[in-house]
Motif scaffolding. Structure first.
Motif, PDB file in Angstrom:
ATOM      1  N   TYR A 187      -3.909  10.473  54.274  1.00  0.00           N
ATOM      2  CA  TYR A 187      -2.943   9.535  54.859  1.00  0.00           C
ATOM      3  C   TYR A 187      -3.104   8.173  54.186  1.00  0.00           C
ATOM      4  O   TYR A 187      -4.215   7.786  53.786  1.00  0.00           O
ATOM      5  N   LYS A 188      -1.995   7.470  54.055  1.00  0.00           N
ATOM      6  CA  LYS A 188      -2.019   6.085  53.547  1.00  0.00           C
ATOM      7  C   LYS A 188      -1.290   5.195  54.550  1.00  0.00           C
ATOM      8  O   LYS A 188      -0.128   5.433  54.868  1.00  0.00           O
ATOM      9  N   ASP A 189      -1.985   4.209  55.061  1.00  0.00           N
ATOM     10  CA  ASP A 189      -1.425   3.288  56.055  1.00  0.00           C
ATOM     11  C   ASP A 189      -0.803   4.035  57.226  1.00  0.00           C
ATOM     12  O   ASP A 189       0.270   3.683  57.723  1.00  0.00           O
ATOM     13  N   GLY A 190      -1.457   5.114  57.656  1.00  0.00           N
ATOM     14  CA  GLY A 190      -1.019   5.872  58.818  1.00  0.00           C
ATOM     15  C   GLY A 190       0.034   6.929  58.538  1.00  0.00           C
ATOM     16  O   GLY A 190       0.370   7.710  59.432  1.00  0.00           O
ATOM     17  N   GLN A 191       0.577   6.992  57.298  1.00  0.00           N
ATOM     18  CA  GLN A 191       1.592   7.972  56.956  1.00  0.00           C
ATOM     19  C   GLN A 191       1.013   9.021  56.017  1.00  0.00           C
ATOM     20  O   GLN A 191       0.289   8.686  55.071  1.00  0.00           O
ATOM     21  N   GLU A 232      -4.721   1.323  53.074  1.00  0.00           N
ATOM     22  CA  GLU A 232      -5.795   2.008  53.792  1.00  0.00           C
ATOM     23  C   GLU A 232      -5.572   3.506  53.691  1.00  0.00           C
ATOM     24  O   GLU A 232      -4.559   4.033  54.161  1.00  0.00           O
ATOM     25  N   PHE A 233      -6.534   4.232  53.065  1.00  0.00           N
ATOM     26  CA  PHE A 233      -6.441   5.680  52.892  1.00  0.00           C
ATOM     27  C   PHE A 233      -7.396   6.370  53.862  1.00  0.00           C
ATOM     28  O   PHE A 233      -8.480   5.849  54.174  1.00  0.00           O
ATOM     29  N   GLU A 234      -6.984   7.551  54.319  1.00  0.00           N
ATOM     30  CA  GLU A 234      -7.786   8.317  55.283  1.00  0.00           C
ATOM     31  C   GLU A 234      -7.740   9.791  54.906  1.00  0.00           C
ATOM     32  O   GLU A 234      -6.668  10.349  54.658  1.00  0.00           O
ATOM     33  N   PHE A 244     -11.000   4.823  53.373  1.00  0.00           N
ATOM     34  CA  PHE A 244     -11.123   4.107  52.100  1.00  0.00           C
ATOM     35  C   PHE A 244     -10.127   2.934  52.117  1.00  0.00           C
ATOM     36  O   PHE A 244      -8.960   3.108  52.460  1.00  0.00           O
ATOM     37  N   SER A 245     -10.611   1.771  51.734  1.00  0.00           N
ATOM     38  CA  SER A 245      -9.735   0.598  51.569  1.00  0.00           C
ATOM     39  C   SER A 245      -9.592   0.335  50.073  1.00  0.00           C
ATOM     40  O   SER A 245     -10.581   0.012  49.401  1.00  0.00           O
ATOM     41  N   VAL A 246      -8.377   0.495  49.558  1.00  0.00           N
ATOM     42  CA  VAL A 246      -8.135   0.389  48.115  1.00  0.00           C
ATOM     43  C   VAL A 246      -7.297  -0.858  47.842  1.00  0.00           C
ATOM     44  O   VAL A 246      -6.247  -1.070  48.469  1.00  0.00           O
ATOM     45  N   THR A 247      -7.746  -1.674  46.901  1.00  0.00           N
ATOM     46  CA  THR A 247      -7.013  -2.864  46.449  1.00  0.00           C
ATOM     47  C   THR A 247      -6.764  -2.749  44.960  1.00  0.00           C
ATOM     48  O   THR A 247      -7.718  -2.582  44.182  1.00  0.00           O
TER      49      THR A 247
END
Length: 1026
Positions: free
Chosen positions: A751-755, A786-788, A798-801
């Motif tokens: 998931y990325k940012d809840g999606q 934000e990845f999950e 995981f927090s990716v910038t």
């Protein structure tokens, strides 16, 4: 306004003028104004020169400086101009506004009854009025008699009446100024009514409408009357000074400033009996309306002069002169036009053309880099076959092809900063005066469209949206053609066209809806407190009953509070019972009600007294047992029938509702209490295995419910990462996120940012045994987030910038110094290593804002700051800032007293035939263009006469001088010149001659020095732009 002495205070001054009002008959009309003065002024209201007194329908509310005129149940006879007059010891002021009362829409036909007239029997010939002959528009001279006649058929015989500009004739004129002559057709087919104006005056101009009514309906027809001043004296010579046509002003006029290219609007309100005649004057000369000077009367009776697109030539004294048989009065204003700093070097000039021909508009801008746009009045013109737009250096040219009557008008060329130059385009053809491009009228008003043709007596055609209009609304007289549409409706809107042969002109007629008054409030409101915990509210419909559909809106207010809250919206009921379920908490409540329809809301009516109500609730959706995995949040929720406070319990212990987030005990389970309307939620955060079996309860008056918490064992565990991972990358890098589970080939989702993510070429998901990977082959900034990695009851985070790499300045690498002179174009250039990077320019530490004197340009990685016409004040320290890097520029702008550096005086040259002669002129700038002349005539380059240019040196070379080359040579630039006198002889003169010098070298030149100029700075040379 009357002036008073300075020691008596300040005269009245209107801060807000009353606005004209249009209402339907029977509705309420209100005029409001705000007027100040010291001492506070006394305010009176007048109509038709008579002071008004309060009555049952007329009142004058006051609230501090705000004064109102309130007219209830307006009648057609109430229409007219109302004047608010304010007086105190220091002076007097007045303001006026018109009230227009429109007829209500015709009611729907009702069923027959003994009291209603029966429809006309078949064969009786009865019917609504029909105009057999309508009035004709007329153009007359002042003092002439005017006769307007209409003939109408219909049974029963219709009643006829006349009105002028929406007002009854009695309200406009004295009885001795007009006569009404009823008549009957000789064949008995209809009745007529003739309006005779005995001696036309200028104020008699307007729209006259004849109304015909009987029991079956209403019809109307209108005509335009224009009264002109007779030309008693021949036109004077334009060179003669103006003869004053009004008496000198007794006090200084008001001052009005307007920016060049903007509109100036002057309004004059005049009263008197007989109605005054108005004339506008400019600098002592009478003004006539034209393309840029509009003269008209607004809806509340004011006389308006509007000067469009003001130019410097429009400045001067404008006077509004009003006369009648009782005297004369004047009002004056001095118009000043503020000119912009940056101006067109050559403005537009007025042009003429014939239909189907072309015209060319041309102007010059100060610098070729300055962008321009073309307009016809307020319409932007885009390049096309019709409007050809050409830019040649500083020249801007608009070519209009295939001219039509509607191409006649005002055209503008506009630079940045709304700097404009204006010109009139006159199109000659069968139509001399075209229609306006658009005409806005209110529903129920009269619409008038006027056309003037070159030939008299021609027959044109009026149409709307392609359909020919009836002859009863058309009139022609000589060169003038009028279309009069009385009492327009929305169906009259559209494109109105006048055609004459192949020539045509079109106007867009727009009809705006009349503002309707809101409905009245309910009446006879009562409150009954019968059964326990309920209250009965009753009322009657408003009077008069609203014509359109409406609803009642009921609101409540807790005693002691200032807020009203809506309870219900009820359609037709005249009563409602309010139970305790409708209130949020126990207390005493008041109620009020109003009527609402499409036209607005009525005033509120408050019910007398208050009622004590207690909210009661029932369970709509109860609590349910919750099963979650270890570490997840457990959410318990329920819905009630009403908004009410409740209490949550956990294992029999009450949770504190005053703290939205809390903890059962230190180190124990954390929780969060939420309430949105009737929904209540308890969130137990990150529950653990030891919390399994916990009992959750909820309680409020009338409701108790409970549910259990169960913690499920997750079938899989995350081996790595154990904690949240934060990662930073640069664009185009490869990103790999890895989550390792305790079981091989166990499914997991990303998931990325809840999606939930979707696989693509730019996002790849892989599974290899226990490892799950998310791969971004070439990461972009948009991939940050934000990845999950989520599986049964457990997740890895995981927090990716993703960031862009730093931007660098490619050129210039060193401090650049730029020297320029006044009016030169200065360009500062900065090149970065990546397109699209944000670039900011600063001058003397302040960020630069783009304007007409400082232009910002960018093209790919190249960024420029341009001063189109630099002034000394534009010099300073400039910086181009990109990320953490800066490029520095020092700009110096100086005035130049002379373009020619050398020679400073006249030069005498003597040479022998066939010698080589070089005349040299040194300039202060290398880009300056010069002209060489000999004996007053411009020289022509040839093998025997060469013109050379090197940096800032200009040369005229005679490779093999001849006797005829003797003469006066000039090197000219603008108003400066360098003078050379060349004398050619066959041989050297004798030794006695003071000019004999066989060793003479005829070369005037200083040693070459290197200079840097603004148009050729070293960093531009390096970039190859020289």
């Amino acid at each position: 306004m009357k002036a008073g002495s300075g020691d008596q205070g300040s005269p009245p001054c209107f801060l807000r003028f009353p606005r004209p009002v249009r209402v339907v008959s029977g509705a309420e009309a209100e005029l409001k104004c705000v007027v100040l003065g010291e001492p506070p002024p006394t305010v009176l209201w007048e109509k038709g020169g008579q002071q008004l007194a309060a009555s049952e329908r007329l009142s004058f509310p006051e609230d501090g400086a705000e004064h109102s005129l309130l007219l209830s149940s307006a009648l057609p006879t109430d229409a007219g101009v109302y004047v608010c007059r304010a007086r105190n010891a220091a002076g007097e002021a007045y303001a006026a506004a018109a009230i227009t009362v429109l007829e209500p829409p015709s009611p729907e036909p009702e069923p027959q009854s003994s009291e209603c007239p029966l429809p006309p029997p078949p064969g009786t010939g009865e019917g609504a009025p029909v105009f057999l002959t309508g009035p004709q528009s007329q153009w007359v001279l002042r003092g002439e008699e005017v006769v307007l006649t209409c003939q109408v058929g219909g049974l029963p015989e219709p009643k006829l009446s006349w009105e002028k500009d929406g007002m009854a004739l009695d309200e406009v004129w004295d009885r001795n100024h007009f006569a009404l002559e009823p008549g009957r057709d000789a064949s008995g087919q209809g009745v007529s009514l003739t309006l005779r104006i005995l001696a036309a005056r200028l104020p008699d101009s307007g729209v006259y409408v004849c109304h015909a009514r009987n029991v079956h309906g209403h019809a109307q027809a209108g005509a335009l009357l224009q009264v002109h001043q007779s030309r008693e004296s021949p036109p004077r010579d334009a060179e003669e000074p103006p003869i004053p046509v009004v008496e000198p002003l007794k006090c200084a006029p008001k001052t009005f400033w307007v920016n060049e290219g903007k509109h100036a609007k002057f309004r004059c309100y005049v009263m008197g009996k007989p109605e005054p005649e108005i004339e506008w004057h400019w600098e002592g000369r009478p003004l006539l309306p034209d393309r840029r000077r509009l003269m008209y009367r607004d809806r509340d009776g004011g006389f308006v002069l509007k000067v469009l697109y003001c130019q410097a030539k429009d400045r001067g004294l404008y006077v509004c002169a009003a006369r009648n048989s009782a005297g004369q009065t004047l009002s004056a204003v001095q118009l000043h036009v503020k000119e912009p700093r940056l101006r067109f070097t050559r403005p537009l000039q007025d042009v003429e053309g014939r239909e189907q021909g072309i015209v060319v508009l041309e102007c010059k801008v100060p610098n070729s880099r300055i962008p321009t746009a073309w307009f016809r009045e307020d319409q932007r013109l885009l390049p096309c076959r019709k409007y050809e737009q050409i830019e040649e250096g500083t020249v801007r040219r608009l070519i209009i092809h295939k001219l039509k009557a509607d191409d006649d008008g005002v055209y503008l060329c506009e630079m940045r900063g709304r700097v404009r130059t204006v010109a009139n385009v006159t199109v000659k053809g069968p139509i001399l005066k075209r229609l306006p491009r658009k005409l806005d009228v209110l529903e129920g008003e009269n619409a008038v469209l006027l056309v003037e043709t070159q030939e008299a007596g021609v027959q044109g055609c009026w149409s709307r949206d392609g359909e020919e209009l009836p002859a009863t609304c058309q009139s022609s007289c000589g060169h003038m053609h009028a279309l009069v549409l009385p009492g327009v409706t929305r169906e009259d809107a559209g494109e109105v066209t006048f055609s004459l042969g192949n020539s045509r002109t079109t106007a867009l007629l727009r009809v705006k809806c009349v503002k309707h008054s809101p409905p009245g409030p309910p009446v006879l409101v009562e409150m009954f407190k019968g059964q326990k915990n309920t209250v009965l509210l009753t009322w009657k419909p408003p009077e008069p009953f609203p014509e359109s559909s409406f609803i009642y809106r009921l609101e409540r207010q807790e005693v002691g509070s200032e807020d009203w809250v809506q309870c219900f919206s009820i359609e037709k009921a005249g009563a409602v019972e309010v139970p305790g379920d409708c209130v949020p908490s126990e207390g005493d409540y008041r109620f009020r009600i109003c009527t609402v329809n499409e036209h607005g809301r009525s005033p509120h009516v408050v019910f007398n007294g208050s009622a004590h109500l207690v909210p009661t609730a029932r369970l709509v959706s109860g609590l349910e047992d919750v099963k979650v995995y270890d570490g997840e949040d457990a959410v318990f929720s329920l819905d009630l029938s009403t908004i009410i406070q409740g209490t949550w319990f956990l294992n029999g212990e009450q949770l504190k509702s005053t703290e939205p987030e809390g903890q059962v005990e230190p180190g124990a389970l954390r929780y969060r209490i939420e309430q949105k309307g009737v929904q209540h939620r308890l969130v137990l955060q990150a529950v653990k295995h030891q919390d399994s079996g916990a009992l959750v309860g909820f309680s409020c008056p009338g409701v108790q419910d409970s549910a259990a918490l169960t913690i499920q064992e997750s079938p899989v565990h995350i081996l790595s990462p154990q904690d949240k991972v934060s990662l930073t990358f640069t664009t185009s890098e490869r990103v790999v996120l890895t989550c390792e589970l305790s079981r091989a080939d166990f499914p997991a989702s990303w998931y990325k940012d809840g999606q939930k993510v979707e696989e693509s070429e730019s996002l790849i998901v892989k599974m290899d045994g226990c490892k799950h990977q998310l791969i971004l082959p070439e990461a972009q900034v948009r991939d940050s987030g934000e990845f999950e990695c989520r599986t049964e009851g457990v997740s890895a985070f995981f927090s990716v910038t993703v960031q862009d790499p730093p931007v660098h300045i490619v050129d210039p690498q060193e401090h650049v110094f730029v020297h320029a002179i006044t009016s030169e174009c200065v360009t500062l250039a900065c090149e970065v290593d990546r397109e699209g990077a944000p670039v900011h320019w600063y001058k003397d530490g302040q960020e630069v804002e783009e304007s007409d004197i400082m232009v910002l340009e960018n093209e790919g990685p190249h960024h420029r700051l341009v001063l189109p016409a630099a002034q000394p004040s534009d010099g300073g320290e400039f910086q181009c800032v990109v990320g953490d890097e800066r490029a520095y520029f020092t700009v110096t702008i100086t005035d130049v007293s002379s373009w020619i550096v050398d020679p400073s005086g006249k030069v005498y040259v003597t040479a022998v035939r066939l010698e080589r002669v070089v005349l040299t002129c040194e300039l202060c700038r290398p880009w300056v263009e010069v002209h060489w002349t000999k004996d007053g005539e411009e020289v022509v380059e040839s093998p025997a006469l060469l013109l050379e240019k090197e940096d800032n040196i200009r040369r005229l070379v005679l490779p093999s001088v001849q006797l005829e080359d003797s003469g006066e040579y000039l090197c000219e630039i603008n108003d400066e010149s360098a003078s050379f006198t060349v004398t050619v002889t066959e041989s050297y003169q004798s030794q006695d001659s003071p000019n004999n010098n066989p060793e003479l070298c005829v070369l005037l030149k200083k040693p070459k020095t290197r200079r840097l100029w603004s148009r050729f700075p070293p960093w531009r040379r390096k970039a190859g732009t020289e």
